[in-house]
Design a protein around this motif. Structure first.
Motif, PDB file in Angstrom:
ATOM      1  N   LEU A   1       0.708   9.755  -2.797  1.00  0.00           N
ATOM      2  CA  LEU A   1      -0.033   8.811  -1.965  1.00  0.00           C
ATOM      3  C   LEU A   1      -1.476   8.864  -2.428  1.00  0.00           C
ATOM      4  O   LEU A   1      -2.132   9.897  -2.295  1.00  0.00           O
ATOM      5  CB  LEU A   1       0.086   9.194  -0.493  1.00  0.00           C
ATOM      6  N   VAL A   2      -1.976   7.782  -3.005  1.00  0.00           N
ATOM      7  CA  VAL A   2      -3.320   7.759  -3.570  1.00  0.00           C
ATOM      8  C   VAL A   2      -4.186   6.833  -2.726  1.00  0.00           C
ATOM      9  O   VAL A   2      -3.812   5.688  -2.466  1.00  0.00           O
ATOM     10  CB  VAL A   2      -3.279   7.303  -5.043  1.00  0.00           C
ATOM     11  N   LEU A   3      -5.336   7.357  -2.279  1.00  0.00           N
ATOM     12  CA  LEU A   3      -6.202   6.586  -1.402  1.00  0.00           C
ATOM     13  C   LEU A   3      -7.657   6.972  -1.584  1.00  0.00           C
ATOM     14  O   LEU A   3      -7.966   8.044  -2.110  1.00  0.00           O
ATOM     15  CB  LEU A   3      -5.779   6.766   0.058  1.00  0.00           C
ATOM     16  N   PRO A   4      -8.573   6.103  -1.139  1.00  0.00           N
ATOM     17  CA  PRO A   4      -9.996   6.417  -1.240  1.00  0.00           C
ATOM     18  C   PRO A   4     -10.352   7.641  -0.388  1.00  0.00           C
ATOM     19  O   PRO A   4      -9.776   7.859   0.677  1.00  0.00           O
ATOM     20  CB  PRO A   4     -10.687   5.167  -0.682  1.00  0.00           C
TER      21      PRO A   4
ATOM     22  N   ILE B   1       4.484   6.377  -7.114  1.00  0.00           N
ATOM     23  CA  ILE B   1       3.097   6.277  -6.645  1.00  0.00           C
ATOM     24  C   ILE B   1       3.011   5.217  -5.548  1.00  0.00           C
ATOM     25  O   ILE B   1       3.549   4.112  -5.709  1.00  0.00           O
ATOM     26  CB  ILE B   1       2.140   5.854  -7.784  1.00  0.00           C
ATOM     27  N   VAL B   2       2.350   5.558  -4.458  1.00  0.00           N
ATOM     28  CA  VAL B   2       2.060   4.595  -3.387  1.00  0.00           C
ATOM     29  C   VAL B   2       0.549   4.528  -3.245  1.00  0.00           C
ATOM     30  O   VAL B   2      -0.107   5.561  -3.046  1.00  0.00           O
ATOM     31  CB  VAL B   2       2.687   5.038  -2.040  1.00  0.00           C
ATOM     32  N   MET B   3      -0.011   3.336  -3.375  1.00  0.00           N
ATOM     33  CA  MET B   3      -1.450   3.169  -3.216  1.00  0.00           C
ATOM     34  C   MET B   3      -1.742   2.932  -1.735  1.00  0.00           C
ATOM     35  O   MET B   3      -1.300   1.936  -1.164  1.00  0.00           O
ATOM     36  CB  MET B   3      -1.955   1.995  -4.050  1.00  0.00           C
ATOM     37  N   GLY B   4      -2.465   3.846  -1.124  1.00  0.00           N
ATOM     38  CA  GLY B   4      -2.798   3.762   0.288  1.00  0.00           C
ATOM     39  C   GLY B   4      -4.133   3.086   0.500  1.00  0.00           C
ATOM     40  O   GLY B   4      -5.033   3.643   1.121  1.00  0.00           O
TER      41      GLY B   4
ATOM     42  N   ALA C   1      -1.302  -7.434 -10.192  1.00  0.00           N
ATOM     43  CA  ALA C   1      -0.387  -7.113 -11.290  1.00  0.00           C
ATOM     44  C   ALA C   1      -1.105  -6.266 -12.344  1.00  0.00           C
ATOM     45  O   ALA C   1      -0.540  -5.304 -12.866  1.00  0.00           O
ATOM     46  CB  ALA C   1       0.167  -8.393 -11.912  1.00  0.00           C
ATOM     47  N   ALA C   2      -2.358  -6.607 -12.643  1.00  0.00           N
ATOM     48  CA  ALA C   2      -3.137  -5.832 -13.617  1.00  0.00           C
ATOM     49  C   ALA C   2      -3.421  -4.428 -13.080  1.00  0.00           C
ATOM     50  O   ALA C   2      -3.345  -3.442 -13.825  1.00  0.00           O
ATOM     51  CB  ALA C   2      -4.444  -6.552 -13.945  1.00  0.00           C
ATOM     52  N   PHE C   3      -3.737  -4.322 -11.787  1.00  0.00           N
ATOM     53  CA  PHE C   3      -3.983  -3.021 -11.171  1.00  0.00           C
ATOM     54  C   PHE C   3      -2.727  -2.158 -11.263  1.00  0.00           C
ATOM     55  O   PHE C   3      -2.788  -0.997 -11.670  1.00  0.00           O
ATOM     56  CB  PHE C   3      -4.402  -3.202  -9.708  1.00  0.00           C
ATOM     57  N   GLU C   4      -1.582  -2.716 -10.882  1.00  0.00           N
ATOM     58  CA  GLU C   4      -0.323  -1.971 -10.945  1.00  0.00           C
ATOM     59  C   GLU C   4      -0.006  -1.539 -12.375  1.00  0.00           C
ATOM     60  O   GLU C   4       0.439  -0.411 -12.598  1.00  0.00           O
ATOM     61  CB  GLU C   4       0.826  -2.805 -10.380  1.00  0.00           C
ATOM     62  N   GLN C   5      -0.230  -2.425 -13.327  1.00  0.00           N
ATOM     63  CA  GLN C   5       0.040  -2.097 -14.733  1.00  0.00           C
ATOM     64  C   GLN C   5      -0.838  -0.935 -15.181  1.00  0.00           C
ATOM     65  O   GLN C   5      -0.373  -0.021 -15.872  1.00  0.00           O
ATOM     66  CB  GLN C   5      -0.177  -3.311 -15.635  1.00  0.00           C
TER      67      GLN C   5
ATOM     68  N   GLU D   1       6.396   4.043 -11.469  1.00  0.00           N
ATOM     69  CA  GLU D   1       6.285   2.801 -10.721  1.00  0.00           C
ATOM     70  C   GLU D   1       5.338   3.014  -9.547  1.00  0.00           C
ATOM     71  O   GLU D   1       5.122   4.138  -9.098  1.00  0.00           O
ATOM     72  CB  GLU D   1       7.658   2.331 -10.237  1.00  0.00           C
ATOM     73  N   VAL D   2       4.795   1.915  -9.055  1.00  0.00           N
ATOM     74  CA  VAL D   2       3.789   1.971  -8.013  1.00  0.00           C
ATOM     75  C   VAL D   2       4.010   0.859  -6.996  1.00  0.00           C
ATOM     76  O   VAL D   2       4.493  -0.217  -7.347  1.00  0.00           O
ATOM     77  CB  VAL D   2       2.362   1.867  -8.619  1.00  0.00           C
TER      78      VAL D   2
END
Length: 119
Positions: free
Chosen positions: A13-16, A80-83, A97-101, A110-111
């Protein structure tokens, strides 16, 4: 690295670093056989009170994202999960799409992002 205590799936879990709600919310959503491993993106410019401040926030986020991903990858998560939302909605569908790539290239995983449209 396999856990010797907990069995099950590992998610990053990735977050600021400024976010104070997502970890708590995800803890309530966690299936029993799953663990969340948090990677914090260091935000040195947390103000969001103007267009310039938001631009500085985005710069901090994009500069620090690779380090947060590198750190959380040491637990060998499966996904990966972007929080966070702002960066994943920036630039519309193509921006997300660019961010996920970028995340996939940095991690090999995968994210999921808040900005991903699934049809």
């Amino acid at each position: 690295m396999p856990s010797t205590i907990a069995k099950g799936r590992k998610f990053a879990l990735v977050l600021p670093s400024t976010n104070t709600s997502v970890e708590r919310e995800f803890a309530h959503l966690r299936p029993q056989d799953c663990s969340w491993h948090t990677g914090r993106i260091m935000i040195k410019a947390p103000a969001l009170d103007s267009a310039d401040a938001f631009g500085a926030f985005r710069e901090c986020l994009n500069e620090a994202l690779p380090s947060a991903l590198e750190t959380v990858m040491t637990c060998q998560p499966e996904y990966i999960v972007m929080g966070m939302s702002a960066e994943t909605f920036w630039g519309g569908v193509q921006g997300n799409a660019a961010f996920e790539q970028n995340v996939r290239e940095l991690t090999g995983l995968e994210v999921t992002t808040g900005g991903h449209c699934r049809g």
